[in-house]
Design a protein around this motif. Structure first.
Motif, short mmCIF file in Angstrom:
data_model
loop_
_atom_site.label_atom_id
_atom_site.label_comp_id
_atom_site.label_asym_id
_atom_site.label_seq_id
_atom_site.Cartn_x
_atom_site.Cartn_y
_atom_site.Cartn_z
N LEU A 1 25.27 6.35 5.34
CA LEU A 1 23.95 6.90 5.70
C LEU A 1 23.33 7.67 4.54
CD1 LEU A 1 24.69 8.06 9.35
CD2 LEU A 1 23.10 6.24 8.66
N ARG A 2 24.17 8.32 3.76
CA ARG A 2 23.67 9.03 2.57
C ARG A 2 23.08 8.03 1.58
NH1 ARG A 2 21.90 14.07 1.24
NH2 ARG A 2 22.59 14.73 -0.81
N PHE A 3 23.74 6.89 1.41
CA PHE A 3 23.21 5.83 0.54
C PHE A 3 21.87 5.32 1.06
CE2 PHE A 3 22.79 1.22 -0.03
CZ PHE A 3 22.67 1.14 -1.40
N LEU A 4 21.79 5.07 2.37
CA LEU A 4 20.54 4.58 2.96
C LEU A 4 19.43 5.61 2.82
CD1 LEU A 4 21.91 2.88 6.20
CD2 LEU A 4 21.16 1.76 4.09
N GLY B 1 0.80 -1.22 0.00
CA GLY B 1 0.00 0.00 0.00
C GLY B 1 0.83 1.27 0.00
N ARG B 2 0.24 2.33 -0.52
CA ARG B 2 0.96 3.61 -0.64
C ARG B 2 1.22 4.22 0.74
NH1 ARG B 2 0.84 1.13 -5.36
NH2 ARG B 2 -0.61 1.96 -6.92
N LYS B 3 0.22 4.17 1.61
CA LYS B 3 0.35 4.79 2.92
C LYS B 3 1.38 4.07 3.78
CE LYS B 3 -2.49 6.31 6.83
NZ LYS B 3 -3.87 6.41 7.37
N PHE B 4 1.35 2.75 3.77
CA PHE B 4 2.35 1.97 4.51
C PHE B 4 3.75 2.31 4.03
CE2 PHE B 4 5.12 -1.73 4.78
CZ PHE B 4 4.99 -2.10 6.11
N CYS B 5 3.92 2.39 2.72
CA CYS B 5 5.22 2.71 2.13
C CYS B 5 5.67 4.11 2.55
CB CYS B 5 5.14 2.60 0.61
SG CYS B 5 6.63 3.10 -0.26
N LEU B 6 4.76 5.08 2.47
CA LEU B 6 5.10 6.45 2.82
C LEU B 6 5.58 6.57 4.27
CD1 LEU B 6 2.34 8.68 1.17
CD2 LEU B 6 4.80 8.91 0.88
N LEU B 7 4.82 6.01 5.18
CA LEU B 7 5.14 6.16 6.60
C LEU B 7 6.46 5.51 6.96
CD1 LEU B 7 1.59 5.58 8.13
CD2 LEU B 7 2.83 7.74 7.96
N ASN B 8 6.72 4.34 6.42
CA ASN B 8 7.96 3.64 6.74
C ASN B 8 9.18 4.31 6.12
OD1 ASN B 8 7.56 0.85 8.29
ND2 ASN B 8 5.78 1.16 6.96
N THR B 9 9.04 4.81 4.90
CA THR B 9 10.18 5.50 4.27
C THR B 9 10.42 6.86 4.93
OG1 THR B 9 8.65 6.28 2.53
CG2 THR B 9 10.00 4.34 2.04
N ILE B 10 9.36 7.52 5.37
CA ILE B 10 9.53 8.78 6.12
C ILE B 10 10.32 8.53 7.39
CG2 ILE B 10 8.32 10.52 7.48
CD1 ILE B 10 6.10 10.44 5.35
N LEU B 11 9.95 7.49 8.13
CA LEU B 11 10.64 7.17 9.37
C LEU B 11 12.11 6.85 9.12
CD1 LEU B 11 10.61 6.60 12.40
CD2 LEU B 11 9.86 4.26 11.87
N ALA B 12 12.38 6.03 8.11
CA ALA B 12 13.77 5.67 7.80
C ALA B 12 14.57 6.89 7.36
CB ALA B 12 13.79 4.60 6.70
N ASN B 13 13.95 7.77 6.59
CA ASN B 13 14.63 8.98 6.12
C ASN B 13 14.97 9.90 7.29
OD1 ASN B 13 15.63 10.76 4.11
ND2 ASN B 13 13.72 11.92 4.19
N VAL B 14 14.06 10.04 8.24
CA VAL B 14 14.30 10.87 9.41
C VAL B 14 15.45 10.31 10.25
CG1 VAL B 14 13.34 11.63 11.61
CG2 VAL B 14 11.98 11.84 9.54
N VAL B 15 15.44 8.99 10.48
CA VAL B 15 16.50 8.36 11.28
C VAL B 15 17.86 8.56 10.63
CG1 VAL B 15 17.38 6.16 12.13
CG2 VAL B 15 14.95 6.70 12.36
N CYS B 16 17.94 8.30 9.32
CA CYS B 16 19.21 8.48 8.61
C CYS B 16 19.66 9.93 8.61
CB CYS B 16 19.08 7.97 7.17
SG CYS B 16 18.89 6.19 7.00
N GLY B 17 18.71 10.86 8.42
CA GLY B 17 19.05 12.27 8.40
C GLY B 17 19.60 12.77 9.72
N ILE B 18 19.01 12.29 10.84
CA ILE B 18 19.49 12.71 12.16
C ILE B 18 20.85 12.07 12.47
CG2 ILE B 18 19.02 12.56 14.63
CD1 ILE B 18 16.06 12.88 13.99
#
Length: 550
Positions: A205-208, A174-191
């Motif tokens: 981390l930039r690759f991830l 699903g689109r929503k499941f994908c969005l939420l999980n990629t947002i979380l991963a992006n935030v963790v890597c960015g921090i």
């Protein structure tokens, strides 16, 4: 039986419900900017020279200005001339000697300036800017300058791998499941990027981050186009990309206010935490739910849509389904992309145009970062021209068609790169204008290849065709840092000559594609093969009519 598009005509194709979804997803599109073009500020390379022990004390004792200090203590930069000091070589002399002359220090040490031995920068570098970046923190210059290329290539490699895998997750879960999980991963890597102490971990981390961020942006694009009616789908898709341009302006302002790359990284990452609230305010795609046989959940979203849009639902919603669910579906295959002549031509031209769009778009941004002007103003000017680019697309595609504006945008981009390269350095304002025109042209080309790609493939292989062709976009992103940062060492404007050739070829190849304006989306390979033949009878009819009237 009604389809979802039929129902949207009754409950609202682009009303309050869709506008709210569109707005929150546009915020997501804007937040993608620091990941895609962040190298301009995160990897900013200021003017620099070798650090030589004793030079600062000698300069203070002699009362030299900065210009005099550079003339006396920094060797010339090869063939660049007397006005350019070397960035990677220094005089191998002892500047702490007590009897050095202030008027001719090298002459008092060795006699003949031309015979002074040169050596590498063993004690580090001096940077002429208060801005801190990856380059200044890890000294990614001279022999280690390729590490900046790797920093940007790593995120594009993540785009390449992630776009395929994240696309599967969006289709499977699903689109929503994908969005939420990629947002979380992006935030963790960015921090984590803010706090890791080594260059190697920054690249990992930039690759991830690349692995999840582009897939997140694409999932948002799919979702926002799936909740609106067919009349608004293309316009909403273009405006979703325009939100990325708004992100460019915001990112430029934040980078100007925060000159330290780690604090900048933290500042652009923390707001993404609020995107996790999308769990409560973002709907799942009803089209995806229907495709998975979850009609009850889809119907609940449609009822919410009607309620928010203040529309009345028709009574026959119980029979909702997609027309494409009929039997007799064909199985997609990679071979189908090149099996027939027209499909083969479309595939290779689209792959080349995805590659060129990525190389020119990212390349012009990176080249601007190493130019001699004010990087913040140049970035601002080039971002502003993306808005008229979107407006021109919206105005022309349904009036003029796709092929000619698309070809013209590539040709303009290529020609503008050539003009930028040939304008003398002292006319910086003219170089900026030409570069902005090139940026506008390639922005149009980039946005047009996104939706024209879907119009040139039959339904059963459309997603596969877009995925395969657009993968060349990420391949171009991996290569372009090496094109820009290596070729500028040979000649500052040499990358622009490469961009000129790529853009002009892309514009010519687009003219070989069929026009899709006013055409029904192809359902089979035979429809694609007949695309170029459909205009022939019309042309003959016009000709015979003219002969008859005479």
């Amino acid at each position: 039986m009604p389809t979802l598009d039929d129902i949207l005509e009754n409950v609202g194709e682009f009303d309050r419900f869709q506008k709210q979804t569109f707005f929150v997803l546009c915020l997501l599109s804007a937040a993608f900017t620091p990941v895609y073009v962040g190298v301009v500020f995160f990897g900013f390379t200021p003017e620099h020279r070798c650090f030589s022990p004793g030079v600062a004390e000698l300069s203070q004792r002699c009362g030299w200005s900065l210009e005099e200090q550079l003339n006396h203590t920094v060797p010339e930069w090869g063939s660049h001339g007397a006005g350019f000091g070397s960035r990677c070589r220094r005089y191998e002399v002892d500047w702490n000697t007590t009897d050095i002359s202030c008027t001719d220090p090298l002459g008092s040490l060795v006699g003949n300036r031309s015979t002074v031995p040169l050596g590498p920068c063993q004690d580090g570098w001096v940077y002429d800017s208060p801005v801190t970046s990856l380059v200044t923190e890890f000294n990614l210059v001279c022999e280690d300058s390729w590490k900046l290329d790797l920093f940007q290539s790593s995120v594009n490699a993540g785009f390449f791998i992630g776009s395929i895998n994240i696309g599967y997750i969006a289709d499977r879960f699903g689109r929503k499941f994908c969005l939420l999980n990629t947002i979380l991963a992006n935030v963790v890597c960015g921090i984590l990027l803010v706090f890791v102490p080594t260059y190697l971990w920054i690249v990992i981390l930039r690759f991830l981050q690349g692995l999840v961020s582009k897939g997140c942006w694409t999932a948002g694009y799919i979702l926002v186009t799936e909740v609106v009616g067919p009349k608004y789908r293309r316009t909403v898709g273009i405006l979703y990309q325009t939100a990325f341009s708004v992100g460019l302006l915001v990112f430029d302002a934040i980078a100007y206010a925060i000159p330290h790359w780690r604090w900048l990284q933290l500042t652009v990452t923390l707001p993404s935490c609020f995107f996790l609230l999308y769990y409560w305010c973002l709907p799942e795609s009803p089209r995806w739910l229907i495709s998975q046989g979850k009609n009850d959940k889809a119907m609940k979203i449609v009822r919410d849509m009607a309620k928010k849009n203040r529309k009345k639902m028709p009574s026959h919603f119980e029979d909702i389904k997609f027309e494409e669910e009929d039997g007799g579906k064909q199985s997609p295959s990679l071979i189908d992309l090149v099996r027939t002549p027209q499909m083969r031509k479309n595939t290779f031209i689209l792959m080349y145009n995805w590659f060129t769009s990525s190389v020119l778009y990212q390349g012009l941004i990176m080249h601007m970062g190493v130019a001699a002007g004010n990087v913040y103003l140049d970035f601002l000017y080039s971002a502003l021209v993306e808005f008229p680019a979107a407006f021109i697309i919206i105005v022309t595609i349904d009036r003029v068609g796709r092929r000619y504006p698309w070809a013209a945008s590539n040709l303009v981009a290529g020609a503008a790169c050539l003009v930028t390269a040939l304008v003398p350095p002292d006319m910086h304002w003219l170089k900026v204008i030409a570069a902005c025109i090139g940026r506008m042209g390639i922005t149009m080309a980039f946005e047009m290849v996104c939706f024209v790609n879907t119009e040139l493939y039959p339904t059963y292989i459309r997603n596969l065709g877009v995925m395969v062709c657009s993968s060349l976009c990420d391949v171009g992103g991996v290569i372009v840092p090496f094109i820009v940062y290596r070729l500028v060492e040979v000649w500052h404007d040499l990358p622009l000559i490469v961009f000129t050739v790529l853009g002009l070829i892309a514009g010519g190849l687009v003219l070989l594609l069929p026009e899709t304006k006013g055409r029904v989306l192809p359902e089979t390979v035979e429809d694609v093969e007949n695309f170029h033949r459909q205009s022939a009878p019309k042309a003959k009819t016009i000709y015979l009519h003219l002969q008859k009237s005479e």
